[in-house]
Enzyme design. Structure first.
Site, PDB file in Angstrom:
ATOM      1  CG  HIS A  76      -1.531   1.349   1.523  1.00 41.39           C
ATOM      2  ND1 HIS A  76      -2.445   1.958   0.699  1.00 41.39           N
ATOM      3  CD2 HIS A  76      -1.332   2.208   2.559  1.00 41.39           C
ATOM      4  CE1 HIS A  76      -2.791   3.130   1.216  1.00 41.39           C
ATOM      5  NE2 HIS A  76      -2.120   3.312   2.341  1.00 41.39           N
ATOM      6  CG  ASP A 105       6.535  17.507 -26.786  1.00 40.26           C
ATOM      7  OD1 ASP A 105       6.901  16.928 -25.748  1.00 40.26           O
ATOM      8  OD2 ASP A 105       5.614  17.085 -27.513  1.00 40.26           O
ATOM      9  CD1 TRP A 141       6.453   3.367   4.186  1.00 40.22           C
ATOM     10  CD2 TRP A 141       7.427   4.228   2.364  1.00 40.22           C
ATOM     11  NE1 TRP A 141       6.803   4.667   4.474  1.00 40.22           N
ATOM     12  CE2 TRP A 141       7.393   5.224   3.368  1.00 40.22           C
ATOM     13  CE3 TRP A 141       7.990   4.551   1.123  1.00 40.22           C
ATOM     14  CZ2 TRP A 141       7.923   6.501   3.180  1.00 40.22           C
ATOM     15  CZ3 TRP A 141       8.506   5.841   0.949  1.00 40.22           C
ATOM     16  CH2 TRP A 141       8.467   6.792   1.969  1.00 40.22           C
ATOM     17  CB  SER A 168      10.687   5.876 -14.352  1.00 38.30           C
ATOM     18  OG  SER A 168       9.626   6.756 -14.499  1.00 38.30           O
ATOM     19  CB  SER A 169      11.976   9.262 -10.500  1.00 35.85           C
ATOM     20  OG  SER A 169      10.792   8.695 -10.076  1.00 35.85           O
ATOM     21  CG  HIS A 252      12.410  14.630   5.303  1.00 34.45           C
ATOM     22  ND1 HIS A 252      11.294  14.519   6.082  1.00 34.45           N
ATOM     23  CD2 HIS A 252      12.419  15.896   4.853  1.00 34.45           C
ATOM     24  CE1 HIS A 252      10.669  15.665   6.121  1.00 34.45           C
ATOM     25  NE2 HIS A 252      11.335  16.530   5.379  1.00 34.45           N
ATOM     26  CD  GLU A 254       9.497   9.998  -2.780  1.00 37.44           C
ATOM     27  OE1 GLU A 254      10.459  10.286  -3.518  1.00 37.44           O
ATOM     28  OE2 GLU A 254       8.372   9.690  -3.203  1.00 37.44           O
ATOM     29  CE1 TYR A 256       8.463  19.406   3.566  1.00 43.19           C
ATOM     30  CE2 TYR A 256      10.129  17.775   4.076  1.00 43.19           C
ATOM     31  CZ  TYR A 256       9.193  18.694   4.489  1.00 43.19           C
ATOM     32  OH  TYR A 256       8.983  18.892   5.811  1.00 43.19           O
ATOM     33  CB  SER A 267       0.934  28.767  -5.779  1.00 43.11           C
ATOM     34  OG  SER A 267       1.440  28.319  -4.553  1.00 43.11           O
ATOM     35  CG  HIS A 301      12.393  14.264  10.984  1.00 49.39           C
ATOM     36  ND1 HIS A 301      12.284  15.430  10.316  1.00 49.39           N
ATOM     37  CD2 HIS A 301      11.794  13.355  10.188  1.00 49.39           C
ATOM     38  CE1 HIS A 301      11.651  15.246   9.173  1.00 49.39           C
ATOM     39  NE2 HIS A 301      11.336  13.984   9.076  1.00 49.39           N
ATOM     40  CG  HIS A 302      11.666   9.874   9.110  1.00 44.81           C
ATOM     41  ND1 HIS A 302      10.313   9.743   8.926  1.00 44.81           N
ATOM     42  CD2 HIS A 302      12.040  10.930   8.360  1.00 44.81           C
ATOM     43  CE1 HIS A 302       9.899  10.680   8.071  1.00 44.81           C
ATOM     44  NE2 HIS A 302      10.930  11.416   7.727  1.00 44.81           N
ATOM     45  CB  THR A 327       5.757  25.052   5.648  1.00 45.74           C
ATOM     46  OG1 THR A 327       6.951  24.307   5.472  1.00 45.74           O
ATOM     47  CG2 THR A 327       4.618  24.312   4.988  1.00 45.74           C
ATOM     48  CE  LYS A 330       6.011  27.330  -0.976  1.00 43.10           C
ATOM     49  NZ  LYS A 330       5.478  27.376  -2.265  1.00 43.10           N
ATOM     50  NE  ARG A 449       4.064   3.260  10.520  1.00 39.55           N
ATOM     51  CZ  ARG A 449       4.860   3.988   9.727  1.00 39.55           C
ATOM     52  NH1 ARG A 449       5.742   4.823  10.250  1.00 39.55           N
ATOM     53  NH2 ARG A 449       4.783   3.875   8.416  1.00 39.55           N
TER      54      ARG A 449
HETATM   55  C1  HEA Z   1       1.130   8.262  -0.617  1.00 43.24           C
HETATM   56  C2  HEA Z   1      -0.050   8.310  -0.429  1.00 43.24           C
HETATM   57  C3  HEA Z   1      -1.005   7.497   0.374  1.00 43.24           C
HETATM   58  C4  HEA Z   1      -2.350   7.506   0.145  1.00 43.24           C
HETATM   59  C5  HEA Z   1      -3.096   8.273  -0.929  1.00 43.24           C
HETATM   60  C6  HEA Z   1      -2.912   6.648   1.142  1.00 43.24           C
HETATM   61  C7  HEA Z   1      -4.281   6.402   1.231  1.00 43.24           C
HETATM   62  C8  HEA Z   1      -4.880   5.663   2.242  1.00 43.24           C
HETATM   63  N1  HEA Z   1      -4.246   5.037   3.293  1.00 43.24           N
HETATM   64 FE1  HEA Z   1      -2.255   4.907   3.529  1.00 43.24          FE
HETATM   65  N2  HEA Z   1      -0.224   4.765   3.796  1.00 43.24           N
HETATM   66  C9  HEA Z   1       0.723   5.390   3.042  1.00 43.24           C
HETATM   67  C10 HEA Z   1       0.506   6.280   2.006  1.00 43.24           C
HETATM   68  C11 HEA Z   1      -0.754   6.598   1.490  1.00 43.24           C
HETATM   69  N3  HEA Z   1      -1.935   6.110   1.955  1.00 43.24           N
HETATM   70  C12 HEA Z   1       2.030   5.002   3.491  1.00 43.24           C
HETATM   71  C13 HEA Z   1       3.362   5.488   2.927  1.00 43.24           C
HETATM   72  C14 HEA Z   1       1.843   4.120   4.549  1.00 43.24           C
HETATM   73  C15 HEA Z   1       2.905   3.436   5.410  1.00 43.24           C
HETATM   74  C16 HEA Z   1       3.119   2.043   4.956  1.00 43.24           C
HETATM   75  C17 HEA Z   1       4.039   1.327   5.900  1.00 43.24           C
HETATM   76  O1  HEA Z   1       3.833   1.387   7.117  1.00 43.24           O
HETATM   77  O2  HEA Z   1       4.986   0.726   5.411  1.00 43.24           O
HETATM   78  C18 HEA Z   1       0.400   4.004   4.729  1.00 43.24           C
HETATM   79  C19 HEA Z   1      -0.201   3.215   5.719  1.00 43.24           C
HETATM   80  C20 HEA Z   1      -1.560   3.178   5.966  1.00 43.24           C
HETATM   81  C21 HEA Z   1      -2.159   2.581   7.105  1.00 43.24           C
HETATM   82  C22 HEA Z   1      -1.418   1.917   8.251  1.00 43.24           C
HETATM   83  C23 HEA Z   1      -1.179   0.489   7.965  1.00 43.24           C
HETATM   84  C24 HEA Z   1      -0.384  -0.156   9.039  1.00 43.24           C
HETATM   85  O3  HEA Z   1       0.362   0.512   9.739  1.00 43.24           O
HETATM   86  O4  HEA Z   1      -0.495  -1.376   9.139  1.00 43.24           O
HETATM   87  C25 HEA Z   1      -3.514   2.732   6.978  1.00 43.24           C
HETATM   88  C26 HEA Z   1      -4.510   2.260   7.960  1.00 43.24           C
HETATM   89  O5  HEA Z   1      -5.542   2.767   8.083  1.00 43.24           O
HETATM   90  C27 HEA Z   1      -3.752   3.433   5.745  1.00 43.24           C
HETATM   91  C28 HEA Z   1      -4.991   3.770   5.231  1.00 43.24           C
HETATM   92  C29 HEA Z   1      -5.190   4.475   4.056  1.00 43.24           C
HETATM   93  C30 HEA Z   1      -6.518   4.734   3.502  1.00 43.24           C
HETATM   94  C31 HEA Z   1      -7.814   4.268   4.059  1.00 43.24           C
HETATM   95  C32 HEA Z   1      -6.303   5.474   2.358  1.00 43.24           C
HETATM   96  C33 HEA Z   1      -7.372   5.986   1.419  1.00 43.24           C
HETATM   97  O6  HEA Z   1      -7.161   7.352   1.186  1.00 43.24           O
HETATM   98  C34 HEA Z   1      -7.393   5.234   0.123  1.00 43.24           C
HETATM   99  C35 HEA Z   1      -8.663   5.552  -0.650  1.00 43.24           C
HETATM  100  C36 HEA Z   1      -8.663   5.018  -2.028  1.00 43.24           C
HETATM  101  C37 HEA Z   1      -9.338   3.932  -2.427  1.00 43.24           C
HETATM  102  C38 HEA Z   1     -10.027   3.074  -1.475  1.00 43.24           C
HETATM  103  C39 HEA Z   1      -9.316   3.499  -3.851  1.00 43.24           C
HETATM  104  C40 HEA Z   1     -10.596   3.616  -4.586  1.00 43.24           C
HETATM  105  C41 HEA Z   1     -11.611   2.543  -4.363  1.00 43.24           C
HETATM  106  C42 HEA Z   1     -11.564   1.239  -4.725  1.00 43.24           C
HETATM  107  C43 HEA Z   1     -10.351   0.523  -5.203  1.00 43.24           C
HETATM  108  C44 HEA Z   1     -12.739   0.381  -4.643  1.00 43.24           C
HETATM  109  C45 HEA Z   1     -12.824  -0.422  -3.412  1.00 43.24           C
HETATM  110  C46 HEA Z   1     -13.549   0.352  -2.390  1.00 43.24           C
HETATM  111  C47 HEA Z   1     -14.146  -0.203  -1.340  1.00 43.24           C
HETATM  112  C48 HEA Z   1     -14.134  -1.661  -1.102  1.00 43.24           C
HETATM  113  C49 HEA Z   1     -14.869   0.662  -0.352  1.00 43.24           C
HETATM  114  N4  HEA Z   1      -2.536   3.700   5.158  1.00 43.24           N
HETATM  115  C1  HEA Z   2       3.795  15.108   1.827  1.00 47.32           C
HETATM  116  C2  HEA Z   2       4.403  14.523   2.755  1.00 47.32           C
HETATM  117  C3  HEA Z   2       4.863  15.095   4.048  1.00 47.32           C
HETATM  118  C4  HEA Z   2       5.017  16.400   4.460  1.00 47.32           C
HETATM  119  C5  HEA Z   2       4.761  17.679   3.702  1.00 47.32           C
HETATM  120  C6  HEA Z   2       5.502  16.327   5.818  1.00 47.32           C
HETATM  121  C7  HEA Z   2       5.795  17.458   6.579  1.00 47.32           C
HETATM  122  C8  HEA Z   2       6.415  17.418   7.815  1.00 47.32           C
HETATM  123  N1  HEA Z   2       6.720  16.291   8.536  1.00 47.32           N
HETATM  124 FE1  HEA Z   2       6.266  14.389   8.005  1.00 47.32          FE
HETATM  125  N2  HEA Z   2       6.107  12.471   7.367  1.00 47.32           N
HETATM  126  C9  HEA Z   2       5.639  12.057   6.153  1.00 47.32           C
HETATM  127  C10 HEA Z   2       5.219  12.866   5.120  1.00 47.32           C
HETATM  128  C11 HEA Z   2       5.255  14.257   5.155  1.00 47.32           C
HETATM  129  N3  HEA Z   2       5.630  15.025   6.209  1.00 47.32           N
HETATM  130  C12 HEA Z   2       5.627  10.627   6.077  1.00 47.32           C
HETATM  131  C13 HEA Z   2       5.193   9.795   4.881  1.00 47.32           C
HETATM  132  C14 HEA Z   2       6.105  10.170   7.299  1.00 47.32           C
HETATM  133  C15 HEA Z   2       6.233   8.735   7.801  1.00 47.32           C
HETATM  134  C16 HEA Z   2       7.117   7.855   7.061  1.00 47.32           C
HETATM  135  C17 HEA Z   2       7.088   6.478   7.658  1.00 47.32           C
HETATM  136  O1  HEA Z   2       7.646   6.304   8.750  1.00 47.32           O
HETATM  137  O2  HEA Z   2       6.497   5.573   7.038  1.00 47.32           O
HETATM  138  C18 HEA Z   2       6.405  11.361   8.073  1.00 47.32           C
HETATM  139  C19 HEA Z   2       6.948  11.312   9.343  1.00 47.32           C
HETATM  140  C20 HEA Z   2       7.412  12.413  10.024  1.00 47.32           C
HETATM  141  C21 HEA Z   2       8.212  12.344  11.209  1.00 47.32           C
HETATM  142  C22 HEA Z   2       8.701  11.070  11.888  1.00 47.32           C
HETATM  143  C23 HEA Z   2       7.672  10.554  12.784  1.00 47.32           C
HETATM  144  C24 HEA Z   2       8.037   9.250  13.349  1.00 47.32           C
HETATM  145  O3  HEA Z   2       8.142   8.269  12.624  1.00 47.32           O
HETATM  146  O4  HEA Z   2       8.225   9.223  14.564  1.00 47.32           O
HETATM  147  C25 HEA Z   2       8.459  13.645  11.591  1.00 47.32           C
HETATM  148  C26 HEA Z   2       9.272  14.014  12.782  1.00 47.32           C
HETATM  149  O5  HEA Z   2       9.803  15.025  12.875  1.00 47.32           O
HETATM  150  C27 HEA Z   2       7.827  14.500  10.615  1.00 47.32           C
HETATM  151  C28 HEA Z   2       7.855  15.892  10.649  1.00 47.32           C
HETATM  152  C29 HEA Z   2       7.335  16.705   9.650  1.00 47.32           C
HETATM  153  C30 HEA Z   2       7.411  18.163   9.699  1.00 47.32           C
HETATM  154  C31 HEA Z   2       7.998  19.003  10.787  1.00 47.32           C
HETATM  155  C32 HEA Z   2       6.845  18.599   8.530  1.00 47.32           C
HETATM  156  C33 HEA Z   2       6.737  20.043   8.096  1.00 47.32           C
HETATM  157  O6  HEA Z   2       7.131  20.190   6.767  1.00 47.32           O
HETATM  158  C34 HEA Z   2       5.359  20.611   8.266  1.00 47.32           C
HETATM  159  C35 HEA Z   2       5.362  22.109   8.103  1.00 47.32           C
HETATM  160  C36 HEA Z   2       3.997  22.737   8.075  1.00 47.32           C
HETATM  161  C37 HEA Z   2       3.372  23.388   9.076  1.00 47.32           C
HETATM  162  C38 HEA Z   2       3.998  23.508  10.410  1.00 47.32           C
HETATM  163  C39 HEA Z   2       2.004  23.984   8.908  1.00 47.32           C
HETATM  164  C40 HEA Z   2       1.967  25.390   8.377  1.00 47.32           C
HETATM  165  C41 HEA Z   2       2.773  26.383   9.128  1.00 47.32           C
HETATM  166  C42 HEA Z   2       2.275  27.453   9.791  1.00 47.32           C
HETATM  167  C43 HEA Z   2       0.822  27.778   9.786  1.00 47.32           C
HETATM  168  C44 HEA Z   2       3.270  28.366  10.457  1.00 47.32           C
HETATM  169  C45 HEA Z   2       3.233  28.415  11.930  1.00 47.32           C
HETATM  170  C46 HEA Z   2       3.486  27.110  12.555  1.00 47.32           C
HETATM  171  C47 HEA Z   2       4.214  26.906  13.663  1.00 47.32           C
HETATM  172  C48 HEA Z   2       5.012  27.951  14.321  1.00 47.32           C
HETATM  173  C49 HEA Z   2       4.252  25.545  14.291  1.00 47.32           C
HETATM  174  N4  HEA Z   2       7.195  13.723   9.687  1.00 47.32           N
HETATM  175 CU   LIG Z   3      10.595  13.359   7.267  1.00 41.88          CU
END
Ligand code: HEA
Ligand code: HEA
Ligand SMILES: [Cu+2]
Ligand code: CUA
Lengths: 524, 282, 282
Positions: A76, A105, A141, A168-169, A252, A254, A256, A267, A301-302, A327, A330, A449
């Site tokens: 997933h 293009d 993942w 590809s990327s 990380h 990634e 962003y 924007s 921080h992860h 951020t 923005k 989780r």
């Molecule tokens: C990058 C984007 C992304 C997106 C879009 C989503 C979308 C969703 N995620 Fe995602 N999720 C991740 C990225 C994302 N996730 C990542 C990186 C992890 C961590 C994995 C890891 O721990 O290694 C994670 C882990 C994660 C967990 C934790 C699993 C675990 O720790 O064991 C859960 C649990 O609720 C969850 C739920 C969902 C749900 C409900 C959606 C929904 O938004 C999805 C909605 C979309 C659909 C459902 C598709 C359309 C419908 C159909 C195909 C028809 C079938 C419909 C029905 C039967 C009702 N996700």
């Molecule tokens: C699109 C993806 C995305 C984005 C944008 C961010 C944004 C941020 N993330 Fe997130 N992060 C993930 C995707 C993302 N993250 C994913 C996928 C994981 C889990 C991966 C995994 O373990 O599977 C993760 C996990 C993760 C962790 C690790 C957690 C853990 O495993 O224990 C941390 C810890 O520092 C973190 C921090 C942040 C911070 C500080 C930002 C900042 O960029 C946020 C900044 C934005 C704001 C703060 C809001 C707007 C600001 C204001 C309105 C200004 C005023 C605000 C203040 C003064 C507070 N993220």
């Molecule tokens: Cu991070």
């Protein structure tokens, strides 16, 4: 500004039928393929999410055995990140970047096709790994070793899929950088580029910076698995923590990569529907660049629970918290753009506002995660799951929906069904929050989780979350219906369907002709 | 209801306030015994962590209200349907500096107490008791290395019956959070926990003490806690470690000093008995 | 924009990308099968490589023809320059991952495994570099710097000079000199490869230094191995360029194909310097 269309171009004789799509060098065709592929992958990844939520509906094991559950979680994450979100942004870049900078293009049109056609290969590797002996990868993942050294062939297939996706990327990113730097219409200086183009330029830099590092990591994992190297094995002088450092050096930035183009989209949308220029354009550019630069020095921080030295913990905590500043700039700029505008609330605008609203919640929970003592409490719990679904689903995904509604009239010359589209927004908004808001509390209360089963105190919130998730999933099928309905027989769209749209693409007819800007427009 | 360009004021206001209420519920669910929030902190570190989290929540809530207050005011007032004409300003260096500086200051305010706690957390020196926790697929092994109880060593495995997991039997109160051998420690003493692992990564977590430490095969890591109150505290493995990652809980039993001494004596006797029977068996 | 037609050259629809993708389909599945001892994997790898080579010839053949037909003007030329630069940058980052791993293991991991804390797990390990780590007992001798590796450094550095001389000759339209220096570069490149193969066999046969020799073996072979792989690619590319020169391709003011390969060759050269210093010398 009149745009002269050269319809008798030398490369106009393209094959028809399936071969048109297979051999195409046209950025619009390729963009379309990217977007459909991404949506297909979104359904697959969503299907896996539905499996996860169904298993977590109640305590106990009902439908997925633990090992399969882990595979579901792993695939997933991988499929959503690499198959759905990233290709969707690249697809949008393919369609829009040439249109927005007045280029005929992409710079490397043939390679562009290859960037796309690598994706289905990687997708096949990932999806078919469920059916090989030993099953799909089940180490998350993030595939941390030594666990990822244990799986069977599915893990190798995942590794090769990641290699191919990386290739590809990288090709896609090089293409985008070159197109933006080299093919802007005369007069389009860098600081006149639309924000979407800017954010993609910076994203593309991040991609060439970190994708090769990911390729290196998975290569080390592969040789550890099969050729007896000891990169991640203490007995040989290696270190599992080394893997985590390299992975997150990629991982990380990634995240962003998955949000900067979304910032770009928002924007574009906010000024259009506020009928007012983007507030603080240049500070937006600098903020994007600062976020990208900072994102390269916060990766650990992860890893606050691996036991780093105190200075390490503190450095990564401060650096991470700093990202909130650009951020925030923005968010404030978007608000100031709306301030004293003359706003209307068409579907793209609804998604953009929904984006800001929910992304800020996700950003706040990110900052809370950045504070080391709190992160030590919430690391690897559902709090983190809630955090990143707020930034990825209601962030990246909502922005993609907004972009699709925003540009769909330009792409296919027809208007989507406004009523249904608005309904798509509201249903997504509601179900999303039902599904993921409660996960904050699950995490705080101690639910780890990646578990298929949980203790009784978490039962009611998991059920709520699952119900929200099912609703959210069904809503996305509805989105598919809306898009098909629009392509099939929507109302005819005007060339400039949005009163406030000022970027170059709105000067073109709707639908945009197959070849555009063969003679570059001149920007005053 | 889903009117064209559905944007009637009432719906926007309703949705805005509903979500805001939902979000703020987080800050208001401070009832210390809520099962939907942190477990009650049972150590100094856990208490500090808890307080910092509450502080951060209030700060976020305040920023949230300011930002979205302005935005929703604008959404309500500056809309075309009310005939509002767009202004045309597009930048102001002064406000940009202000809204860069203020968040920076707020962040410093949040980082300051956190820094102190981090330094305290990392100080594992001079423990009263040192226990080594080793992660196995899928159970924990404990060795009392130093202090009262030195030499005690045992495994600790999930004790919930499979039937409860499969649903053929009703689930007990501590479903998935119960083990055959609890880790026992005395109240008010500094316990240093050394973690390592035998096969893959695991992580040792007891929420009530605010400790979480990865267990890494081939490496030694450590953390510490001092429990405030006797009681039984439950946690789980929090690093994905394969099939039964969800099934390797941690249960720490905190006892008064004299009871702990008694437990140590019992444990030693029991293991001596095991050694004896083994010797006889030979 | 571009000279001549006033259009940017956008190639006609092409089958090469899909051919390339099918090659990777076979290579991806084939490699996964092979590594898991499924015999079909070897055939798939074979098919994959065959298709890949076909694709490379076809695709680059098209590019060369287009270039010679004068389809690429100034703007296209600049695109190729940007493209090649960022490709090389991505390669730099790929090597950076491995150099980073070397640094991390050597400076952080190995000393850590040898510290007092880790006596609990690895009582007799004393650290130091080179090492096979605390758990691998087989002894090996590390590779010295001043024999073959130094000679190889000399070879590659000279080849950097010869390729530059070839470039100068091309710019001044001295075709015989161009071919001669290019040939010299190719010979130097292949000699380097031959030496490296000899070095590897020496390491396996006489030094007992293997891929499985722990941290040292892993980093030594992976770094030098990937570098060697890049030298091979570079040498093949130079050979192709040589034949294109022989066929009269490239003009003094228009020869990006040549320059791209030369850049690549310099990159390979610089990586080697890094290797020589960090893998062999210190
Ligand atoms: C990058 C984007 C992304 C997106 C879009 C989503 C979308 C969703 N995620 Fe995602 N999720 C991740 C990225 C994302 N996730 C990542 C990186 C992890 C961590 C994995 C890891 O721990 O290694 C994670 C882990 C994660 C967990 C934790 C699993 C675990 O720790 O064991 C859960 C649990 O609720 C969850 C739920 C969902 C749900 C409900 C959606 C929904 O938004 C999805 C909605 C979309 C659909 C459902 C598709 C359309 C419908 C159909 C195909 C028809 C079938 C419909 C029905 C039967 C009702 N996700
Ligand atoms: C699109 C993806 C995305 C984005 C944008 C961010 C944004 C941020 N993330 Fe997130 N992060 C993930 C995707 C993302 N993250 C994913 C996928 C994981 C889990 C991966 C995994 O373990 O599977 C993760 C996990 C993760 C962790 C690790 C957690 C853990 O495993 O224990 C941390 C810890 O520092 C973190 C921090 C942040 C911070 C500080 C930002 C900042 O960029 C946020 C900044 C934005 C704001 C703060 C809001 C707007 C600001 C204001 C309105 C200004 C005023 C605000 C203040 C003064 C507070 N993220
Ligand atoms: Cu991070
Ligand atoms: Cu042990 Cu998870």
């Amino acid at each position: 500004m009149a745009v002269v269309q050269d319809v008798h171009g030398h490369h106009d004789h393209h094959p028809s039928g399936i071969m048109r799509w297979v051999t195409t060098t046209n950025h619009k065709d390729i963009g379309t393929m990217y977007l459909w592929f991404s949506f297909a992958m979104f359904l697959v990844g969503g299907f896996l999410a539905m499996g996860i939520r169904a298993e977590l509906f109640m305590p106990g094991i009902q439908i997925l055995e633990p090992e399969l559950f882990n595979s579901f979680t792993t695939l997933h994450g991988l499929i959503m990140v690499f198959g759905a979100i990233m290709p969707a942004f690249v697809g949008l870049a393919n369609w829009q970047v040439p249109l927005m900078i007045g280029a005929p293009d992409m710079a490397f049109a043939r390679m562009n096709n290859w960037s796309f056609w690598l994706l289905p290969v990687a997708g096949m590797l990932l999806v078919s790994s469920f059916f090989v002996p030993g099953g799909a990868a089940a180490g998350g993942w993030t595939f941390y070793p030594p666990l990822s050294a244990q799986g069977g062939m599915g893990v190798d297939m995942m590794i090769f899929a990641v290699h191919i996706l990386g290739a590809s990327s990288i090709m896609g990113a090089i293409n985008i950088i070159t197109t933006i730097l080299n093919m802007r219409a005369p007069g389009m200086t860098l600081m006149k580029m639309p924000m979407f183009v800017w954010t993609w330029l910076i994203t593309a830099y991040l991609l060439v910076l970190v994708m090769p590092v990911l390729a290196g990591t998975v290569t080390m994992l592969l040789t550890d698995r099969h050729f007896g190297t000891s990169f991640f094995n203490a007995a040989g002088g290696g270190d599992p923590v080394l893997f985590q450092h390299i992975f997150w050096f990629f991982g990380h930035p990634e995240v962003y990569i998955m949000i900067l183009p979304a910032f770009g989209i928002v924007s574009e949308i906010i000024p259009t529907f506020s009928r007012k220029p983007l507030f603080g354009y240049s500070s937006m550019v600098y903020a994007t660049a600062s976020i990208a630069i900072l994102s390269c020095i916060v990766w650990a921080h992860h890893m606050f629970t691996v036991g780093m030295p105190t200075v390490g913990q503190l450095f990564f905590m401060y650096a991470t918290m700093l990202i909130a500043v650009p951020t925030g700039v923005k968010v404030f700029n978007w608000t100031a753009t709306m301030w004293r505008g003359s706003m209307t609330f068409e579907t793209p605008m609804l998604f953009a506002i929904g984006f800001i609203f929910l992304f800020v919640i996700g950003g706040f929970s990110g900052v809370i995660c950045a504070i080391v003592p709190i992160d030590i409490q919430v690391q690897d719990t559902y709090y983190v799951i809630a955090h990143f679904h707020y930034v990825l689903v209601s962030g990246a995904l909502f922005a993609i929906f907004g972009a699709v509604y925003y540009w769909l009239p330009k792409w296919c010359g027809r208007m989507y069904d406004v009523k249904l589209a608005n309904m798509h927004f509201w249903l997504s908004m509601i179900f999303f929050n039902v599904a993921f808001f409660v996960q904050h509390f699950l995490g705080l209360a101690g639910m780890p989780r990646r578990i298929p089963d949980y203790s009784l105190q978490f039962a009611d919130f998991n059920m709520i979350s699952s119900i929200g998730a099912f609703g959210f999933g069904l809503t996305q099928l509805f989105f598919l219906y809306i898009v098909i309905k629009c392509i099939r027989g929507g109302e005819k769209a005007a060339d400039r369907p949005w009163e406030g749209g000022n970027t170059l693409e709105w000067t073109l007819p709707s639908p945009a002709p197959y070849h555009t800007f063969e003679t570059p427009p001149v920007i005053k | 209801m889903w009117g064209e360009y559905m944007s009637s004021k009432s719906v926007m206001t309703l949705l805005g306030s509903a979500t805001l209420a939902l979000y703020s519920s987080m800050a208001f669910s401070l009832d210390e015994t809520s099962k939907y929030f942190h477990p009650q902190p049972q150590s100094v570190i856990a208490q500090e962590t808890y307080d910092q989290h509450i502080l951060a929540l209030w700060i976020c809530l305040a920023i949230f209200i300011v930002v979205f207050g302005v935005m929703f005011y604008s959404i309500l007032k500056h809309r075309k349907s009310t005939g509002y004409k767009a202004a045309n300003f597009h930048h102001s260096t002064v406000v940009e500096i202000i809204w860069t500086a203020i968040p920076l200051l707020i962040l410093i305010a949040m980082a300051f107490p956190a820094t102190k706690t981090v330094v305290a957390m990392k100080d594992t020196s001079e423990p009263d008791i040192t226990i080594k926790a080793t992660g196995y697929q899928w159970m924990w092994g404990y060795d009392y290395l130093q202090g009262e109880g030195e030499g005690i060593s045992f495994f600790s495995k999930l004790s919930t019956p499979v039937a409860q997991v499969k649903g053929t039997e009703a689930k007990g109160e501590n479903y998935l959070l119960e083990v055959d051998n609890n880790v026992v420690v005395p109240v008010g003493k500094k316990i240093r926990v050394i973690t390592t692992a035998n096969d893959v990564l695991h992580a040792w977590w007891v929420p009530a003490f605010g400790v979480k430490q990865d267990a890494i095969p081939g490496f030694i890591r450590d953390t510490w806690f001092t429990a405030n109150k006797p009681g039984v505290y439950r946690g789980q493995c929090v690093e994905l470690c394969g099939k039964d990652h969800g099934y390797m809980p941690i249960v720490v039993e905190v006892m008064e000093a004299d009871k702990y001494t008694q437990w140590v004596a019992d444990k030693k006797k029991a293991s001596a008995a095991v050694v004896n029977t083994a010797a006889v068996g030979n | 924009m571009s000279q001549g037609t006033g259009h940017y050259y956008v190639p006609a629809p092409s089958k090469w990308p899909i051919v390339g993708s099918s090659a990777l389909f076979f290579l991806g599945f084939g490699a996964a099968f092979t590594m898991n001892k499924i015999p079909a994997g070897y055939y798939m790898l074979g098919i994959g490589f065959a298709i890949l080579i076909y694709m490379l010839f076809g695709w680059f053949g098209d590019v060369a023809r287009e270039s010679e037909a004068g389809k690429y003007g100034k703007v296209e030329d600049k695109s190729f320059r940007w493209g090649m630069s960022w490709f090389i940058f991505s390669e730099v980052m790929f090597f950076a991952a491995f150099f980073g791993a070397l640094y991390y293991m050597r400076v952080l991991t190995v000393p850590e495994l040898a510290d007092a804390e880790h006596d609990l797990l690895w009582p007799s390990f004393t650290g130091g570099w080179p090492t096979a780590g605390p758990g691998i007992t087989e002894k090996f001798t590390p590779m010295g710097a001043w024999g073959l590796p130094a000679f190889n450094t000399f070879l590659l550095l000279s080849s950097g000079v010869t390729v530059t001389l070839a470039h100068w000759a091309l710019k001044e339209n001295r075709r015989p000199a161009l071919k001669m220096w290019l040939l010299a570069t190719i010979v130097l490149g292949f000699t380097f490869l031959a030496c490296q193969i000899y070095e590897y066999s020496h390491a396996y046969a006489d030094l007992n230094l293997k891929l499985t020799s722990g941290a040292y073996g892993s980093t030594f072979y992976m770094l030098t191995g990937f570098h060697g792989f890049h030298v091979t690619l570079g040498a093949i590319m130079l050979t192709v360029i040589y034949f294109r020169c022989a066929a009269g391709h490239f003009k003094p003011e228009h020869h990006f194909g040549f320059e791209g390969v030369a850049w690549y060759w310099h990159f390979v050269d610089v990586v080697w310097l890094g290797l020589f210093i960090f893998v062999y010398l210190v």
